[in-house]
Design a protein around this motif. Structure first.
Motif, PDB file in Angstrom:
ATOM      1  N   GLY A 104       0.695  31.798 -11.584  1.00 27.00           N
ATOM      2  CA  GLY A 104       0.376  31.626 -10.173  1.00 27.00           C
ATOM      3  C   GLY A 104      -0.724  32.588  -9.769  1.00 27.00           C
ATOM      4  N   PRO A 105      -0.844  32.873  -8.499  1.00 23.46           N
ATOM      5  CA  PRO A 105      -1.882  33.812  -8.062  1.00 23.46           C
ATOM      6  C   PRO A 105      -1.731  35.152  -8.779  1.00 23.46           C
ATOM      7  CG  PRO A 105      -0.828  32.756  -6.184  1.00 23.46           C
ATOM      8  CD  PRO A 105      -0.050  32.351  -7.400  1.00 23.46           C
ATOM      9  N   GLY A 106      -2.810  35.675  -9.268  1.00 21.93           N
ATOM     10  CA  GLY A 106      -2.772  36.922 -10.027  1.00 21.93           C
ATOM     11  C   GLY A 106      -2.278  36.670 -11.443  1.00 21.93           C
ATOM     12  N   ASN A 107      -1.890  37.719 -12.118  1.00 28.42           N
ATOM     13  CA  ASN A 107      -1.375  37.581 -13.475  1.00 28.42           C
ATOM     14  C   ASN A 107       0.098  37.236 -13.411  1.00 28.42           C
ATOM     15  OD1 ASN A 107      -3.834  38.261 -14.616  1.00 28.42           O
ATOM     16  ND2 ASN A 107      -3.387  40.436 -14.503  1.00 28.42           N
ATOM     17  N   GLY A 108       0.469  36.206 -14.107  1.00 29.05           N
ATOM     18  CA  GLY A 108       1.852  35.766 -14.075  1.00 29.05           C
ATOM     19  C   GLY A 108       2.406  35.581 -15.466  1.00 29.05           C
ATOM     20  N   VAL A 109       3.635  35.192 -15.537  1.00 24.87           N
ATOM     21  CA  VAL A 109       4.317  34.911 -16.789  1.00 24.87           C
ATOM     22  C   VAL A 109       4.094  33.441 -17.106  1.00 24.87           C
ATOM     23  CG1 VAL A 109       6.556  34.886 -17.911  1.00 24.87           C
ATOM     24  CG2 VAL A 109       6.026  36.684 -16.284  1.00 24.87           C
ATOM     25  N   SER A 110       3.784  33.131 -18.361  1.00 24.34           N
ATOM     26  CA  SER A 110       3.482  31.742 -18.691  1.00 24.34           C
ATOM     27  C   SER A 110       4.471  31.108 -19.659  1.00 24.34           C
ATOM     28  CB  SER A 110       2.066  31.625 -19.269  1.00 24.34           C
ATOM     29  OG  SER A 110       1.967  32.373 -20.449  1.00 24.34           O
ATOM     30  N   THR A 111       5.404  31.891 -20.209  1.00 22.97           N
ATOM     31  CA  THR A 111       6.371  31.332 -21.147  1.00 22.97           C
ATOM     32  C   THR A 111       7.782  31.768 -20.771  1.00 22.97           C
ATOM     33  OG1 THR A 111       6.271  33.216 -22.671  1.00 22.97           O
ATOM     34  CG2 THR A 111       4.697  31.417 -23.053  1.00 22.97           C
ATOM     35  N   LEU A 112       8.751  31.014 -21.261  1.00 27.35           N
ATOM     36  CA  LEU A 112      10.147  31.377 -21.030  1.00 27.35           C
ATOM     37  C   LEU A 112      10.455  32.732 -21.675  1.00 27.35           C
ATOM     38  CD1 LEU A 112      12.960  30.703 -19.993  1.00 27.35           C
ATOM     39  CD2 LEU A 112      13.341  29.395 -22.086  1.00 27.35           C
ATOM     40  N   ARG A 113       9.934  32.951 -22.865  1.00 22.38           N
ATOM     41  CA  ARG A 113      10.152  34.232 -23.551  1.00 22.38           C
ATOM     42  C   ARG A 113       9.620  35.397 -22.721  1.00 22.38           C
ATOM     43  NH1 ARG A 113       8.233  33.708 -29.243  1.00 22.38           N
ATOM     44  NH2 ARG A 113      10.169  32.559 -29.373  1.00 22.38           N
ATOM     45  N   GLY A 114       8.424  35.231 -22.161  1.00 22.83           N
ATOM     46  CA  GLY A 114       7.848  36.274 -21.317  1.00 22.83           C
ATOM     47  C   GLY A 114       8.680  36.518 -20.071  1.00 22.83           C
ATOM     48  N   LEU A 115       9.202  35.445 -19.497  1.00 23.00           N
ATOM     49  CA  LEU A 115      10.056  35.565 -18.318  1.00 23.00           C
ATOM     50  C   LEU A 115      11.328  36.342 -18.647  1.00 23.00           C
ATOM     51  CD1 LEU A 115      10.568  34.758 -15.353  1.00 23.00           C
ATOM     52  CD2 LEU A 115      11.635  32.686 -16.228  1.00 23.00           C
ATOM     53  N   ILE A 116      11.903  36.071 -19.799  1.00 19.58           N
ATOM     54  CA  ILE A 116      13.113  36.784 -20.217  1.00 19.58           C
ATOM     55  C   ILE A 116      12.819  38.267 -20.420  1.00 19.58           C
ATOM     56  CG2 ILE A 116      14.777  37.018 -22.099  1.00 19.58           C
ATOM     57  CD1 ILE A 116      14.669  33.904 -22.309  1.00 19.58           C
ATOM     58  N   VAL A 117      11.662  38.592 -21.007  1.00 21.77           N
ATOM     59  CA  VAL A 117      11.291  39.996 -21.211  1.00 21.77           C
ATOM     60  C   VAL A 117      11.137  40.711 -19.872  1.00 21.77           C
ATOM     61  CG1 VAL A 117       9.453  41.521 -22.028  1.00 21.77           C
ATOM     62  CG2 VAL A 117      10.252  39.656 -23.479  1.00 21.77           C
ATOM     63  N   VAL A 118      10.424  40.085 -18.936  1.00 18.99           N
ATOM     64  CA  VAL A 118      10.229  40.699 -17.612  1.00 18.99           C
ATOM     65  C   VAL A 118      11.571  40.887 -16.909  1.00 18.99           C
ATOM     66  CG1 VAL A 118       9.263  40.323 -15.308  1.00 18.99           C
ATOM     67  CG2 VAL A 118       7.873  39.903 -17.330  1.00 18.99           C
ATOM     68  N   THR A 119      12.448  39.908 -17.012  1.00 17.90           N
ATOM     69  CA  THR A 119      13.767  40.000 -16.379  1.00 17.90           C
ATOM     70  C   THR A 119      14.593  41.124 -17.002  1.00 17.90           C
ATOM     71  OG1 THR A 119      13.691  37.642 -15.861  1.00 17.90           O
ATOM     72  CG2 THR A 119      15.850  38.701 -15.791  1.00 17.90           C
ATOM     73  N   ALA A 120      14.524  41.264 -18.324  1.00 14.50           N
ATOM     74  CA  ALA A 120      15.258  42.343 -19.004  1.00 14.50           C
ATOM     75  C   ALA A 120      14.717  43.715 -18.600  1.00 14.50           C
ATOM     76  CB  ALA A 120      15.171  42.160 -20.515  1.00 14.50           C
ATOM     77  N   VAL A 121      13.416  43.835 -18.467  1.00 17.09           N
ATOM     78  CA  VAL A 121      12.821  45.110 -18.042  1.00 17.09           C
ATOM     79  C   VAL A 121      13.276  45.440 -16.616  1.00 17.09           C
ATOM     80  CG1 VAL A 121      10.633  46.234 -17.425  1.00 17.09           C
ATOM     81  CG2 VAL A 121      10.850  45.022 -19.602  1.00 17.09           C
ATOM     82  N   MET A 122      13.300  44.443 -15.739  1.00 20.92           N
ATOM     83  CA  MET A 122      13.753  44.688 -14.372  1.00 20.92           C
ATOM     84  C   MET A 122      15.237  45.056 -14.341  1.00 20.92           C
ATOM     85  SD  MET A 122      11.168  44.704 -12.493  1.00 20.92           S
ATOM     86  CE  MET A 122      12.026  44.964 -10.976  1.00 20.92           C
ATOM     87  N   VAL A 179      17.169  51.392  -2.697  1.00 21.04           N
ATOM     88  CA  VAL A 179      16.169  50.391  -2.313  1.00 21.04           C
ATOM     89  C   VAL A 179      15.527  49.813  -3.580  1.00 21.04           C
ATOM     90  CG1 VAL A 179      13.967  50.032  -1.120  1.00 21.04           C
ATOM     91  CG2 VAL A 179      15.733  51.473  -0.090  1.00 21.04           C
ATOM     92  N   LEU A 180      15.196  50.690  -4.521  1.00 20.17           N
ATOM     93  CA  LEU A 180      14.615  50.228  -5.781  1.00 20.17           C
ATOM     94  C   LEU A 180      15.631  49.431  -6.595  1.00 20.17           C
ATOM     95  CD1 LEU A 180      12.616  53.426  -6.803  1.00 20.17           C
ATOM     96  CD2 LEU A 180      11.733  51.310  -5.794  1.00 20.17           C
ATOM     97  N   THR A 181      16.878  49.840  -6.541  1.00 21.42           N
ATOM     98  CA  THR A 181      17.932  49.104  -7.243  1.00 21.42           C
ATOM     99  C   THR A 181      18.077  47.708  -6.656  1.00 21.42           C
ATOM    100  OG1 THR A 181      19.101  51.181  -7.649  1.00 21.42           O
ATOM    101  CG2 THR A 181      20.362  49.150  -7.907  1.00 21.42           C
ATOM    102  N   LEU A 182      18.039  47.601  -5.341  1.00 18.16           N
ATOM    103  CA  LEU A 182      18.123  46.307  -4.680  1.00 18.16           C
ATOM    104  C   LEU A 182      16.924  45.430  -5.056  1.00 18.16           C
ATOM    105  CD1 LEU A 182      19.537  44.412  -2.708  1.00 18.16           C
ATOM    106  CD2 LEU A 182      18.262  45.522  -0.864  1.00 18.16           C
ATOM    107  N   PHE A 183      15.738  46.022  -5.063  1.00 20.34           N
ATOM    108  CA  PHE A 183      14.539  45.284  -5.475  1.00 20.34           C
ATOM    109  C   PHE A 183      14.698  44.756  -6.899  1.00 20.34           C
ATOM    110  CE2 PHE A 183      10.483  45.489  -7.803  1.00 20.34           C
ATOM    111  CZ  PHE A 183       9.813  44.459  -7.164  1.00 20.34           C
ATOM    112  N   ALA A 184      15.156  45.597  -7.809  1.00 19.38           N
ATOM    113  CA  ALA A 184      15.345  45.179  -9.202  1.00 19.38           C
ATOM    114  C   ALA A 184      16.387  44.071  -9.299  1.00 19.38           C
ATOM    115  CB  ALA A 184      15.743  46.370 -10.064  1.00 19.38           C
ATOM    116  N   ALA A 185      17.449  44.177  -8.520  1.00 21.15           N
ATOM    117  CA  ALA A 185      18.500  43.148  -8.546  1.00 21.15           C
ATOM    118  C   ALA A 185      17.956  41.804  -8.079  1.00 21.15           C
ATOM    119  CB  ALA A 185      19.683  43.587  -7.681  1.00 21.15           C
ATOM    120  N   VAL A 186      17.137  41.827  -7.037  1.00 18.05           N
ATOM    121  CA  VAL A 186      16.532  40.583  -6.546  1.00 18.05           C
ATOM    122  C   VAL A 186      15.594  40.000  -7.601  1.00 18.05           C
ATOM    123  CG1 VAL A 186      14.931  39.635  -4.826  1.00 18.05           C
ATOM    124  CG2 VAL A 186      16.794  41.142  -4.111  1.00 18.05           C
ATOM    125  N   MET A 187      14.835  40.845  -8.260  1.00 16.80           N
ATOM    126  CA  MET A 187      13.920  40.371  -9.299  1.00 16.80           C
ATOM    127  C   MET A 187      14.684  39.796 -10.497  1.00 16.80           C
ATOM    128  SD  MET A 187      10.994  40.606  -7.989  1.00 16.80           S
ATOM    129  CE  MET A 187      10.002  40.189  -9.397  1.00 16.80           C
TER     130      MET A 187
END
Length: 137
Positions: A53-71, A98-106
């Protein structure tokens, strides 16, 4: 994606016209490029999560899983910090919540997107639909 191939341009125009007719008929569709670069009109249930999407985004399911695990790891870290385990004075650092809530939403968003992509992948396989690339039109 710039391409001077007149055959592709003709296929793109044909798909664009078909897409407009489908929208006029009340279908909910998304026009996107496939991984091979062809233009394709996807039904809403075939598209999965939005890639690049706008800006740099995740383009694969694997990448999405990695970003979710990091969050998720970030959320755990900030939760530990919030309860004062790493606080210098031993008092809870509630600002980290506040950061914990942000991470939980992500994490929640990442899991929803992953589930959406898994369902869409199954539907695409059943219908013989190519994988979308998310390349801008």
């Amino acid at each position: 994606m710039f391409n001077n191939n007149p055959e592709r341009a003709a296929r793109d125009e044909e798909m664009w016209q078909w897409h407009k007719q489908a929208l006029a008929a009340g279908q909910r569709r998304v026009l996107s490029r496939t991984m091979s670069g062809e233009l394709y009109s996807y039904a809403k249930d075939e598209i999965g999560f939005r890639r690049n999407g706008p800006g740099n985004g995740v383009s694969t399911l694997r990448g999405l899983i990695v970003v979710t695990a990091v969050m998720a790891a970030f959320g755990i870290l900030t939760a530990v910090m919030a309860v004062g385990v790493w606080s210098p004075d031993g008092e809870p650092a509630w600002g980290f919540l506040v950061l914990t809530l942000f991470a939980a939403v992500m994490v929640w968003w990442g899991v929803r997107c992953a589930i959406s992509e898994i369902k869409a992948k199954k539907i695409r396989e059943q219908r013989g639909v190519p994988t979308p690339s998310g390349a801008p039109l």
